[in-house]
Design an enzyme around this catalytic site. Sequence first.
Site, mmCIF file in Angstrom:
data_model
loop_
_atom_site.group_PDB
_atom_site.id
_atom_site.type_symbol
_atom_site.label_atom_id
_atom_site.label_comp_id
_atom_site.label_asym_id
_atom_site.label_seq_id
_atom_site.Cartn_x
_atom_site.Cartn_y
_atom_site.Cartn_z
ATOM 1 N N HIS A 55 0.862 -1.183 0.000
ATOM 2 C CA HIS A 55 0.000 0.000 0.000
ATOM 3 C C HIS A 55 0.898 1.233 0.000
ATOM 4 O O HIS A 55 2.027 1.203 0.510
ATOM 5 C CB HIS A 55 -0.886 0.023 1.239
ATOM 6 N N GLU A 57 0.954 3.920 1.756
ATOM 7 C CA GLU A 57 1.406 4.370 3.071
ATOM 8 C C GLU A 57 2.579 3.539 3.576
ATOM 9 O O GLU A 57 3.567 4.080 4.073
ATOM 10 C CB GLU A 57 0.269 4.277 4.105
ATOM 11 N N CYS A 86 -6.317 2.047 5.726
ATOM 12 C CA CYS A 86 -6.966 0.822 6.191
ATOM 13 C C CYS A 86 -6.348 0.427 7.532
ATOM 14 O O CYS A 86 -5.434 1.085 8.031
ATOM 15 C CB CYS A 86 -6.778 -0.286 5.159
ATOM 16 N N CYS A 89 -2.512 -0.154 7.307
ATOM 17 C CA CYS A 89 -1.742 1.080 7.171
ATOM 18 C C CYS A 89 -1.815 1.932 8.433
ATOM 19 O O CYS A 89 -0.822 2.553 8.819
ATOM 20 C CB CYS A 89 -2.212 1.855 5.949
#
Length: 152
Positions: A55, A57, A86, A89
Amino acid sequence: MGVLGAEEAMCRALDVAHSTPPGDVPVGAVILGPDGHELSTATNRREADGDPTAHAEVLAIRQAAGLLGDGWRLTDCTLVVTLEPCTMCAGALLGARVGRLIFGAYEPKTGACGSVFDVVRDRGILHHPEVRGGVLEEECAEMLARFFEEQR
């Protein structure tokens, strides 16, 4: 690049999101260092890398931690991301002790910074970053909506 304010930093995150590899959800992340200058950037790369943890992040946190040279703590840094993090993250930014989170669009299905869960404000955790959501929310949500329309 100079010191960025919240809206300018989100514009930068949107620019980064435009470079997301084809097939990946267009999310851009920027980490601002303690002095407010851009430290790292990343996009989602789950599909491109075949990595469920890729992801934006997480990738930006990894890069920033490597650049700071004083370990893994990003206490005086700001994570700016186009979509509400999410649970994974949010956990990563807590683990890295990111001092401030700024996000654009809220994520009503998986958001973990107030929408579905509120991992970053849970009373049981030791680190509580400053959180600001909804920065350039419309622009961030529009980019995501276009992506998902094209996928249909």
